[in-house]
Design an enzyme around this catalytic site. Sequence first.
Site, short mmCIF file in Angstrom:
data_model
loop_
_atom_site.label_atom_id
_atom_site.label_comp_id
_atom_site.label_asym_id
_atom_site.label_seq_id
_atom_site.Cartn_x
_atom_site.Cartn_y
_atom_site.Cartn_z
N GLY A 262 -5.34 -88.43 -93.99
CA GLY A 262 -6.47 -88.45 -94.91
C GLY A 262 -7.01 -89.85 -95.11
O GLY A 262 -6.88 -90.73 -94.26
N ILE A 263 -7.60 -90.04 -96.28
CA ILE A 263 -8.17 -91.33 -96.62
C ILE A 263 -7.23 -92.08 -97.55
O ILE A 263 -6.43 -91.47 -98.27
CB ILE A 263 -9.55 -91.15 -97.29
CG1 ILE A 263 -10.28 -92.48 -97.43
CG2 ILE A 263 -9.41 -90.45 -98.63
CD1 ILE A 263 -11.70 -92.33 -97.91
N GLY A 264 -7.29 -93.39 -97.52
CA GLY A 264 -6.48 -94.18 -98.45
C GLY A 264 -5.67 -95.24 -97.74
O GLY A 264 -5.67 -95.36 -96.51
N ILE A 266 -2.34 -95.62 -97.48
CA ILE A 266 -1.18 -95.21 -96.68
C ILE A 266 -1.60 -94.81 -95.27
O ILE A 266 -1.03 -95.32 -94.29
CB ILE A 266 -0.36 -94.11 -97.38
CG1 ILE A 266 0.36 -94.69 -98.60
CG2 ILE A 266 0.65 -93.49 -96.42
CD1 ILE A 266 1.18 -93.70 -99.39
N GLU A 285 -8.82 -83.08 -90.52
CA GLU A 285 -9.98 -82.64 -91.28
C GLU A 285 -10.82 -83.81 -91.73
O GLU A 285 -12.04 -83.71 -91.89
CB GLU A 285 -9.57 -81.77 -92.47
CG GLU A 285 -9.10 -82.50 -93.70
CD GLU A 285 -7.59 -82.70 -93.71
OE1 GLU A 285 -7.06 -83.20 -92.70
OE2 GLU A 285 -6.96 -82.38 -94.72
N ILE A 360 1.66 -85.91 -105.60
CA ILE A 360 1.76 -86.52 -106.92
C ILE A 360 3.22 -86.67 -107.34
O ILE A 360 3.63 -87.68 -107.88
CB ILE A 360 0.96 -85.69 -107.94
CG1 ILE A 360 -0.53 -85.79 -107.61
CG2 ILE A 360 1.24 -86.16 -109.37
CD1 ILE A 360 -1.41 -84.84 -108.42
N GLY A 383 -6.38 -79.77 -97.22
CA GLY A 383 -5.83 -79.37 -95.93
C GLY A 383 -4.35 -79.63 -95.77
O GLY A 383 -3.81 -79.48 -94.68
#
Length: 483
Positions: A262-264, A266, A285, A360, A383
């Site tokens: 994903g984004i971010g 990490i 995705e 989380i 996703g």
Amino acid sequence: MAGVLSVQKFSARLGACFVSNLTNASTRSVAVPTGKTYFTYSKEPSQPVDNVPKYVSAEEAVKCIKSGDTVFVSGAASTPIDLVNAMTEHGKANKLSKVTVCHMHTEGKAPYTDPECEGMFRSLSFFMAGNVRKAVAEGRSDCIPIFLKEIPLLFFKGIVKPDVAMIHVSPPDQHGYCSLGTSVDCVRAGLSYSKKVIAQINPHMPRTFGDAQVHISHFDYAVNVDTPLPEHGGKPPSPEEIQIGKLIAENLVEDGATLQMGIGNIPDSVLSQLGNHKDLGVHSEMFSGGLVDLVAKGAVTNNNKTHNKGKIIGSFLIGTKKLYDFVDNNPFIEMKEVHYVNGLHQIARNPKMTAINSGIEIDLTGQVVSDSIGTRMYSGFGGQVDFIRGAGEGYDGKGKPIIAMASMSPKGISKIVPTIKEGAGVVTTRAHVQYVVTEQGIASLFGKSLRQRAYELIKIAHPSVRESLEKEAFNRLKCMPSP
């Protein structure tokens, strides 16, 4: 053959008309036919139809929205912010009521969720962003727990029936084709099943390939804007995030692996450590700006894929202008509908599918909470399950489902906990989880018993909480955690 040629001529004629008038389109008035009567048996938005959109201002376009309507809004970097703001003002000025605004993650302030708009608009999130969390928590907005791949089914099955779709596209090419650019995801389904389509046309929207092509004749109204896209990224990673990236890159990502991330910070930290890898592929995705430099180093070839060979596959993205410039008019990248990209069997077909997701909190048995903090909804399923399961079921038996998170939250609270918070939702079950990574190390949970899982997770928890976690594990399991 004559029919095919006539369609091609119609498309070219229509496209030429739009392109030639693009510069002054906001001031011209174009007669709109009474109905889209050309190929009316098909909802395919890349098929030209007998319709010319009316170029108007945002304020004029949103006047078609009435009380009781359902409005679909495209999201992420593709959020049509000008149209959203105009819709909100239209609702206030004309005292609209009971308008449902459905969407995935959107950017901007989402003014239709303000307390003063209660009764006028009600947001319905398929995946929540920070701009609607307060409204959901206060009962003024709604969210649907749903897998990302199944969001288009809401339209296909008639569960959500949009009256109006507000989307964000690139300018048309010489044939009249616009691109959905940074968001294909559920946008293609949403506009296909809407009674009216308002398109925000922006030269800053990159032109992408795959399922992104939509013919301009499917728009009822077109609104020209010249606004940079929303951006994310640029924040330097923390020492913990850098270490997580290093652990994953050095121990879990093999040459020839197909990546989902994903984004971010990490995902970007992982990507930054992969420069010496070979023949990596991408089927995700979404992806972030860290991919740009990795492609430049020659590490990403997509050469080992058995399908979509040689292509980066995505469904939506948000990042910096560097990322938008990278994907613009780049045939190396194909943006696909999300029910395809996140389909279990599509994911599982990829070689050495390596899925990197976050959460989380995670309890000592491996239950991952990703969409809520206690009873307070935070985001959505997205996703994560699609890819965790797809990697786990990889056809070659070499997939790696990974949950990666810092051991402590920014507020100094352990993310590895004895039990999840009351009311929190488990997105990824303990049966789905295989690898969990923090800056403290890697826990391999597949095939482990509950006491073995607790042992592995305590090892990668922050040192300051390990003793208390061990005591809590004994109280819960009635035995000591052990390998």
